[in-house]
Motif scaffolding. Structure first.
Motif, PDB file in Angstrom:
ATOM      1  N   GLU A   1       0.835  -1.215   0.000  1.00  0.00           N
ATOM      2  CA  GLU A   1       0.000   0.000   0.000  1.00  0.00           C
ATOM      3  C   GLU A   1       0.858   1.249   0.000  1.00  0.00           C
ATOM      4  O   GLU A   1       0.549   2.244  -0.660  1.00  0.00           O
ATOM      5  CB  GLU A   1      -0.929   0.049   1.220  1.00  0.00           C
ATOM      6  N   ASP A   2       1.944   1.228   0.779  1.00  0.00           N
ATOM      7  CA  ASP A   2       2.842   2.381   0.824  1.00  0.00           C
ATOM      8  C   ASP A   2       3.483   2.621  -0.540  1.00  0.00           C
ATOM      9  O   ASP A   2       3.620   3.766  -0.989  1.00  0.00           O
ATOM     10  CB  ASP A   2       3.924   2.177   1.881  1.00  0.00           C
ATOM     11  N   LEU A   3       3.893   1.540  -1.199  1.00  0.00           N
ATOM     12  CA  LEU A   3       4.504   1.670  -2.522  1.00  0.00           C
ATOM     13  C   LEU A   3       3.489   2.189  -3.531  1.00  0.00           C
ATOM     14  O   LEU A   3       3.792   3.088  -4.323  1.00  0.00           O
ATOM     15  CB  LEU A   3       5.061   0.324  -2.973  1.00  0.00           C
ATOM     16  N   ALA A   4       2.279   1.636  -3.513  1.00  0.00           N
ATOM     17  CA  ALA A   4       1.245   2.088  -4.446  1.00  0.00           C
ATOM     18  C   ALA A   4       0.933   3.570  -4.239  1.00  0.00           C
ATOM     19  O   ALA A   4       0.780   4.333  -5.204  1.00  0.00           O
ATOM     20  CB  ALA A   4      -0.016   1.252  -4.268  1.00  0.00           C
ATOM     21  N   TYR A   5       0.866   3.984  -2.982  1.00  0.00           N
ATOM     22  CA  TYR A   5       0.619   5.394  -2.655  1.00  0.00           C
ATOM     23  C   TYR A   5       1.735   6.276  -3.212  1.00  0.00           C
ATOM     24  O   TYR A   5       1.484   7.293  -3.864  1.00  0.00           O
ATOM     25  CB  TYR A   5       0.517   5.538  -1.139  1.00  0.00           C
ATOM     26  N   LEU A   6       2.981   5.880  -2.962  1.00  0.00           N
ATOM     27  CA  LEU A   6       4.123   6.655  -3.445  1.00  0.00           C
ATOM     28  C   LEU A   6       4.100   6.776  -4.963  1.00  0.00           C
ATOM     29  O   LEU A   6       4.291   7.866  -5.524  1.00  0.00           O
ATOM     30  CB  LEU A   6       5.430   5.988  -3.002  1.00  0.00           C
ATOM     31  N   LEU A   7       3.869   5.685  -5.650  1.00  0.00           N
ATOM     32  CA  LEU A   7       3.901   5.688  -7.106  1.00  0.00           C
ATOM     33  C   LEU A   7       2.787   6.543  -7.688  1.00  0.00           C
ATOM     34  O   LEU A   7       3.011   7.370  -8.584  1.00  0.00           O
ATOM     35  CB  LEU A   7       3.809   4.255  -7.635  1.00  0.00           C
ATOM     36  N   GLU A   8       1.572   6.355  -7.203  1.00  0.00           N
ATOM     37  CA  GLU A   8       0.446   7.123  -7.731  1.00  0.00           C
ATOM     38  C   GLU A   8       0.599   8.613  -7.441  1.00  0.00           C
ATOM     39  O   GLU A   8       0.332   9.462  -8.291  1.00  0.00           O
ATOM     40  CB  GLU A   8      -0.868   6.591  -7.147  1.00  0.00           C
ATOM     41  N   GLU A   9       1.039   8.937  -6.223  1.00  0.00           N
ATOM     42  CA  GLU A   9       1.217  10.346  -5.864  1.00  0.00           C
ATOM     43  C   GLU A   9       2.400  10.979  -6.603  1.00  0.00           C
ATOM     44  O   GLU A   9       2.504  12.207  -6.679  1.00  0.00           O
ATOM     45  CB  GLU A   9       1.405  10.492  -4.349  1.00  0.00           C
ATOM     46  N   SER A  10       3.273  10.148  -7.154  1.00  0.00           N
ATOM     47  CA  SER A  10       4.410  10.644  -7.930  1.00  0.00           C
ATOM     48  C   SER A  10       4.094  10.713  -9.416  1.00  0.00           C
ATOM     49  O   SER A  10       4.962  11.070 -10.221  1.00  0.00           O
ATOM     50  CB  SER A  10       5.637   9.751  -7.696  1.00  0.00           C
ATOM     51  N   GLY A  11       2.870  10.349  -9.788  1.00  0.00           N
ATOM     52  CA  GLY A  11       2.450  10.485 -11.175  1.00  0.00           C
ATOM     53  C   GLY A  11       2.569   9.243 -12.022  1.00  0.00           C
ATOM     54  O   GLY A  11       2.428   9.308 -13.247  1.00  0.00           O
ATOM     55  N   TYR A  12       2.827   8.077 -11.399  1.00  0.00           N
ATOM     56  CA  TYR A  12       2.919   6.835 -12.149  1.00  0.00           C
ATOM     57  C   TYR A  12       1.592   6.082 -12.097  1.00  0.00           C
ATOM     58  O   TYR A  12       0.778   6.299 -11.207  1.00  0.00           O
ATOM     59  CB  TYR A  12       4.049   5.961 -11.596  1.00  0.00           C
ATOM     60  N   ARG A  13       1.407   5.191 -13.054  1.00  0.00           N
ATOM     61  CA  ARG A  13       0.179   4.412 -13.130  1.00  0.00           C
ATOM     62  C   ARG A  13       0.440   2.977 -12.672  1.00  0.00           C
ATOM     63  O   ARG A  13       1.335   2.314 -13.207  1.00  0.00           O
ATOM     64  CB  ARG A  13      -0.368   4.412 -14.560  1.00  0.00           C
ATOM     65  N   THR A  14      -0.321   2.528 -11.707  1.00  0.00           N
ATOM     66  CA  THR A  14      -0.156   1.166 -11.189  1.00  0.00           C
ATOM     67  C   THR A  14      -1.357   0.271 -11.475  1.00  0.00           C
ATOM     68  O   THR A  14      -1.236  -0.954 -11.381  1.00  0.00           O
ATOM     69  CB  THR A  14       0.067   1.190  -9.666  1.00  0.00           C
ATOM     70  N   GLY A  15      -2.511   0.864 -11.755  1.00  0.00           N
ATOM     71  CA  GLY A  15      -3.723   0.076 -11.933  1.00  0.00           C
ATOM     72  C   GLY A  15      -4.277  -0.476 -10.641  1.00  0.00           C
ATOM     73  O   GLY A  15      -5.143  -1.360 -10.652  1.00  0.00           O
ATOM     74  N   LEU A  16      -3.795   0.048  -9.511  1.00  0.00           N
ATOM     75  CA  LEU A  16      -4.195  -0.481  -8.208  1.00  0.00           C
ATOM     76  C   LEU A  16      -5.205   0.432  -7.526  1.00  0.00           C
ATOM     77  O   LEU A  16      -5.155   1.653  -7.662  1.00  0.00           O
ATOM     78  CB  LEU A  16      -2.963  -0.652  -7.320  1.00  0.00           C
ATOM     79  N   ASP A  17      -6.110  -0.180  -6.789  1.00  0.00           N
ATOM     80  CA  ASP A  17      -7.113   0.529  -5.995  1.00  0.00           C
ATOM     81  C   ASP A  17      -6.579   0.624  -4.567  1.00  0.00           C
ATOM     82  O   ASP A  17      -6.560  -0.370  -3.837  1.00  0.00           O
ATOM     83  CB  ASP A  17      -8.427  -0.252  -6.035  1.00  0.00           C
ATOM     84  N   LEU A  18      -6.132   1.824  -4.164  1.00  0.00           N
ATOM     85  CA  LEU A  18      -5.487   1.969  -2.860  1.00  0.00           C
ATOM     86  C   LEU A  18      -6.424   1.597  -1.725  1.00  0.00           C
ATOM     87  O   LEU A  18      -6.011   0.930  -0.767  1.00  0.00           O
ATOM     88  CB  LEU A  18      -4.971   3.403  -2.686  1.00  0.00           C
ATOM     89  N   GLY A  19      -7.680   2.020  -1.804  1.00  0.00           N
ATOM     90  CA  GLY A  19      -8.632   1.667  -0.748  1.00  0.00           C
ATOM     91  C   GLY A  19      -8.794   0.163  -0.602  1.00  0.00           C
ATOM     92  O   GLY A  19      -8.845  -0.365   0.509  1.00  0.00           O
TER      93      GLY A  19
END
Length: 319
Positions: free
Chosen positions: A260-278
């Motif tokens: 979750e921390d990695l997904a948050y960092l990536l999305e907030e940095s402008g990258y696309r992960t396709g993950l639903d953080l919630g």
């Protein structure tokens, strides 16, 4: 050594490979029921994860927690675009993996000679030689081979691991037909400087091999090392739900970086992960309830950055 890598541009796709069901669960002393493991993996798929290292075909005497590997794989509701991978230590494990119908197998050799001898009682060269039969079996069955390297950023016995050694092993994996090489931070010794050096060494020796970075957060710099990887153009990272895990055979090792921390960092940095953080946070809560203790993930505790609170339920400062 010349670095020709370009930073991964914002807007790029980044793959997060979830390793908690293997790297995390293998450490648990109380056996997690097979049905619960399957529920957690299915919830990971529902959260958008498409690359999951689900288990390991190792000796049940060595890792009893994963003795139900075949049953877990058979019970998963696998999306059509998903990749199920497993860790295998030898040809016997590879045979079991092929029978189970996995998409990829992950082999491991240590970048440190001493660690490899302590871990599997053989030299690095002997381990790589043994993987020739594994590679042949995987290629014949259409299964992707992933080459893992433990202690890629430092060894608890030898200290510094020369990046040239990492590059040489990556070249051998390439010769075996590995699609990607995964650099493991077994005891959390990675720093941005050592990560950059290892990546550059691989780009020099085996430039066509995809690089995966697998960090532990033992000394609190796991996500900083991710940022270094992105700056070097890497787009594939391992992580574990809630920060669960750590090598059971390495003194001082603690959990992996948190999914979750990695997904948050990536999305907030402008990258696309396709993950639903919630949804990932809910998976972490499910996992936390399963293991019966608090997990170290930070986003699990704090929630998303724009999480809102009702001001009427918040005390107002006096004076």
């Amino acid at each position: 050594m010349t670095n020709t890598a370009k930073p991964l541009p914002e807007g790029s796709d980044v793959t997060v490979c979830e390793v908690g069901p293997r790297d995390g669960f293998q450490n648990e002393k109380t056996f997690i029921p097979t049905r619960r493991k399957i529920e957690i993996v299915n919830a990971m798929f529902a959260a958008g994860l498409r690359h999951i290292q689900v288990t390991s075909f190792v000796s049940p005497r060595a890792v009893p927690q994963l003795s139900d590997a075949a049953e877990v794989i058979a019970g998963i509701d696998r999306p059509d675009d998903a990749t199920l991978s497993v860790l295998i230590p030898n040809l016997k494990g590879a045979e079991h993996a092929a029978e189970a119908g996995v998409d990829a197998v992950h082999t491991v050799v240590s970048a440190s000679e001493t660690h490899n001898r302590k871990n599997v009682n053989r030299s690095i060269e002997q381990s790589l030689k043994d993987f020739e039969a594994v590679a042949d079996l995987m290629h014949r069955n259409g299964i992707t081979l992933e080459g893992g390297m433990a202690t890629a950023f430092g060894c608890p016995f030898e200290g510094v691991v020369p990046p040239e050694q990492v590059g040489r092993i990556a070249r051998r994996y390439r010769e075996l037909g590995a699609k990607r090489v995964s650099l493991g931070d077994t005891t959390g010794m990675a720093t941005p400087k050592t990560v950059k050096a290892a990546i550059q060494a691989i780009r020099s020796e085996a430039p066509e091999v995809e690089i995966c970075l697998h960090f532990h957060n033992t000394r609190g710099v796991g996500l900083a090392c991710v940022m270094t990887g992105l700056a070097e153009g890497v787009s594939y990272f391992d992580a574990s739900v809630g920060g669960l895990g750590g090598c059971p055979f390495a003194a001082g090792a603690t959990g992996n970086i948190c999914t979750e921390d990695l997904a948050y960092l990536l999305e907030e940095s402008g990258y696309r992960t396709g993950l639903d953080l919630g949804a990932l946070i809910e998976v972490a809560r499910m996992t936390q309830d399963t293991v019966g203790r608090d997990l170290p993930g930070q986003v699990l505790k704090a929630g998303p950055r724009l999480r809102r609170f009702d001001p009427e339920l918040t005390a107002t400062a006096a004076g």
